[in-house]
Write an enzyme that holds these catalytic residues in place. Structure first.
Site, short mmCIF file in Angstrom:
data_model
loop_
_atom_site.label_atom_id
_atom_site.label_comp_id
_atom_site.label_asym_id
_atom_site.label_seq_id
_atom_site.Cartn_x
_atom_site.Cartn_y
_atom_site.Cartn_z
N TYR A 143 0.82 -1.21 0.00
CA TYR A 143 0.00 0.00 0.00
C TYR A 143 0.86 1.27 0.00
O TYR A 143 0.38 2.35 -0.30
CB TYR A 143 -0.94 0.04 1.21
N LYS A 194 3.94 -15.32 1.52
CA LYS A 194 3.85 -16.01 0.22
C LYS A 194 5.30 -16.28 -0.22
O LYS A 194 5.73 -15.87 -1.30
CB LYS A 194 3.09 -15.10 -0.77
N ASP A 226 -2.53 -18.18 0.75
CA ASP A 226 -3.67 -18.86 0.10
C ASP A 226 -4.15 -20.02 0.97
O ASP A 226 -5.35 -20.22 1.15
CB ASP A 226 -3.31 -19.32 -1.32
N ASP A 250 -5.09 -7.19 5.60
CA ASP A 250 -6.33 -6.49 5.27
C ASP A 250 -7.41 -7.52 4.96
O ASP A 250 -8.54 -7.47 5.48
CB ASP A 250 -6.06 -5.59 4.05
N ASP A 254 -10.47 -9.34 7.86
CA ASP A 254 -11.91 -9.27 7.58
C ASP A 254 -12.52 -10.67 7.52
O ASP A 254 -13.62 -10.90 8.03
CB ASP A 254 -12.17 -8.55 6.25
#
Ligand code: NAD
Length: 364
Positions: A143, A194, A226, A250, A254
């Protein structure tokens, strides 16, 4: 009073002032009993600050927050300010607060409360007992990494670019928060990356492993992002504390939060290096029910508990508040958002009264 804290309250907009009032009553009650003195000071943020001062984060608000031991925030935003330019929107007040206090760690718990288990969309046997904390890096990663932008190539084609980058220092400081958090919880930490594809993740993993040597009491494991997304839905009980970068965090925070099914119940914490942390519900300002005494104050109250546990190191006071929340739910008290058949429907203020009554009983 043995200890004394200065707490800045930012009620903000919409249901913010209503739910903040309940949290303050609860803090005062528990503080008095345990011997914690609170000096509360209130400041403007978001739409309320735009109306009064013409900007979403007045300098005086940031200054007051900096000079406090912790910041308790409710929520900002509303229809009234939706059409303002982005630097004047309420949300930019929040971003400014995070940047101004150097908050780089975001803690999001996802805990299934037995009384609300039916609110989850997953099967009872999958979610029963779930108690996860996602520690997300907040100020680095893709970001913020440079270069970023939409560029025109030599052939005239547009190319969008973002850069996922972490320095060793950034990884270590979020890692430390995560290991310390795991120590306060079940002692298990899963670092999510990852590393099979991304070099930035390979560095992330190697720094987490090195840091793990300093925390022999924490059981460290690693998982690809994943797989973590799958495992959160398949068998979420395997997780205690998760640490991950900004983008993965992020999404995963959630996903983990929604295992619980009820937005009015979810608190969060954002921490910096040494300075005050900001503690706030995950939900927004709910303008659709603002001023109607319908809001669920429990996420705000649980944010106050997080403030005590993670910001002020007062675990006993935190756990009394958490117990009180469980008790009111066990008594069948519900606000509209978590109402189900046979339960007692309460407004925001009455839910606050029910909490105080239960806290009185906990005492005896
Ligand atoms: P929201 O979380 O405010 O509301 C979503 C739905 O959940 C609404 O139906 C609302 O009534 C309900 N809800 C939320 N919290 C509740 C509570 N405590 N008790 C009972 N019901 C509750 O999200 P939204 O509608 O997308 O956004 C409304 C405003 O809040 C917008 O201006 C948005 O920008 C802002 N917002 C602020 C924050 C924040 O302050 N951190 C976070 C998200 C959204």
């Amino acid at each position: 009073m043995a200890v004394h804290y200065r707490v800045t309250l930012l009620p903000g907009d919409g249901i913010g002032p209503e739910i903040m009032a309940v949290a303050v009553d609860v803090l005062k009650f528990v503080g008095k009993r345990i011997g914690i003195g609170f000096e509360f000071q209130e400041a403007l943020i978001g739409g309320a600050a735009i109306d009064a001062e013409g900007e979403p984060l007045p300098a005086a608000t940031l200054e007051m927050c900096r000079n406090s031991d912790a910041v308790l925030l409710a929520a900002i935003g509303g229809y009234k300010w939706d059409s303002l330019p982005s630097h004047l929107r309420p949300e930019s007040g929040l971003l400014g607060l995070r940047a101004g206090l150097g908050l780089f760690a975001n803690l999001r718990p996802a805990k299934i409360l037995p009384e609300l288990i039916n609110a989850s969309t997953l099967k009872r046997e999958v979610v029963e007992g779930v108690d996860i904390m996602v520690v997300r890096e907040l100020t680095g990663g893709i970001y913020f990494g440079q270069p970023k932008g939409i560029f025109v190539t030599e052939t005239g084609e547009k190319r969008g670019v973002n850069t996922m980058a972490y320095t060793e220092k950034e990884i270590e400081r979020i890692g430390r928060v995560a290991f310390e958090t795991a120590l306060k919880r079940g002692g298990k930490l899963c670092s999510v990356d990852k590393a099979n594809v991304l070099e930035v993740s390979q560095l992330w993993r190697s720094r987490m492993i090195s840091l793990g040597l300093e925390y022999p009491d924490v059981e460290l494991s690693h998982m690809y992002v994943d797989n973590c997304a799958m495992q959160l839905l398949r068998w979420p009980k395997q997780f205690d504390t998760i640490v991950t970068g900004n983008l993965f965090g992020d999404i995963l925070s959630d996903a983990a939060a929604m295992l619980t099914g009820s937005i009015g119940m979810l608190p969060s914490a954002s921490l910096g290096e040494g300075g005050p942390g900001v503690f706030e519900p995950v939900h927004g300002s709910a303008p659709d029910i603002a001023g109607q005494d319908k809001a669920n104050p429990l996420a705000q109250v649980l944010s106050a508990a997080m403030m005590l546990r993670y910001g002020l190191n007062q675990p006993e006071a935190a756990s009394q508040i958490e117990q009180a929340v469980l008790r009111v739910l066990a008594n069948g008290d519900r606000t509209g958002d978590i109402m189900s058949e046979g339960m007692n429907l309460l407004g925001c203020r009455a839910m606050g009264d029910a909490l105080i009554q239960v806290l009185e009983e906990l005492k005896s």
